[in-house]
Design a protein around this motif. Structure first.
Motif: not given
Length: 260
Positions: A136-159
């Motif tokens: 987001d504007y400040v932080k990334s996700l450092k737990t669970s699935v993490g913040s780096i994805i290779n497939k656009p279909s994974e964006i919903g899970t990250v959010v």
């Protein structure tokens, strides 16, 4: 100059344990220190202990706080006749990625900005990048699935995981293009009043950090630099200096930035 730290939850006259070393080093360097209860900001009953001298400049050193709480902090400091070195506008200028990105777009990975309500999978498909770093504007996700994805279909899970583990999405969604970085080369630098500093007194400040110091008008901010595998230095993050960890630094070295 006075440095203001979060108070201990159980002892409002003492700094939070996480900042005691910085408090001691600031005092050893000749600076005054105070504490403030962040928990009481919203109630309007938060006080600064000891009270700053009239017309003095105050530097907050503590946890990340929301823009609304920062505005309350500005008010508390101002009610005592002092002023924060960093205004709310300056805080957001380096705290929110969309504010600093346009100033150094050529020095940092390409970034696109979206609302949580946008069709994010479709937007990422349009980008056709090999990889995506999501925050987001400040932080990334450092737990669970993490913040780096290779497939656009994974964006919903990250959010959804960001909302679950962080409680909310601050500002919106930032999608950063993946570059081939060497993780162990990342270093943090601080800029105070236009002058850049490295963690070691004799360490050379990279030219890319000096360039940031020229382009960004905030009085106090951090710059994180990393190397790509082709040897090019890149900016991976800029943050408000007040809420930036001194990772890779000693508290003594950090205090010396403000001397002289």
């Amino acid at each position: 100059m006075r440095f203001l730290f979060p108070s201990d939850y159980f002892n409002p006259k003492k700094a939070d344990a996480a900042y005691l070393e910085q408090v001691a080093c600031m005092q050893d360097a000749g600076f005054a220190t105070s504490v403030v209860s962040l928990e009481l900001l919203a109630s309007g009953s938060s006080k600064i202990i000891p009270v700053p001298y009239p017309d003095s400049k105050v530097v907050y050193r503590g946890w990340i706080i929301s823009p609304s709480d920062y505005e309350l902090l500005v008010g508390v400091v101002g009610s005592m006749g002092a002023s924060l070195l960093t205004s709310k506008a300056e805080y957001l200028a380096t705290h929110y990625l969309p504010n600093w990105y346009p100033l150094i777009a050529d020095l940092t990975p390409e970034t696109k900005f979206y609302s949580v309500d946008d069709d994010l999978e479709n937007e990422l498909n349009r980008l056709a990048w090999n990889g995506f770093f999501i925050k987001d504007y400040v932080k990334s996700l450092k737990t669970s699935v993490g913040s780096i994805i290779n497939k656009p279909s994974e964006i919903g899970t990250v959010v959804s995981e960001m909302q679950k583990f962080r409680g909310s999405i601050e500002g919106g969604i930032c999608v950063r293009r993946i570059e081939d970085f060497v993780p162990e080369t990342e270093r943090r630098y601080f800029v105070v009043s236009g002058k850049a500093f490295a963690a070691l007194p004799d360490e050379e400040v990279p030219e890319i950090v000096e360039e940031c110091a020229k382009r960004i008008g905030s009085q106090f901010f951090s710059v994180d630099v990393i190397e790509r595998r082709d040897g090019t230095k890149r900016i991976v993050e800029i943050g408000d200096g007040q809420v930036s960890d001194i990772v890779g630094w000693t508290a003594e070295r950090f205090a010396q930035l403000w001397v002289g």
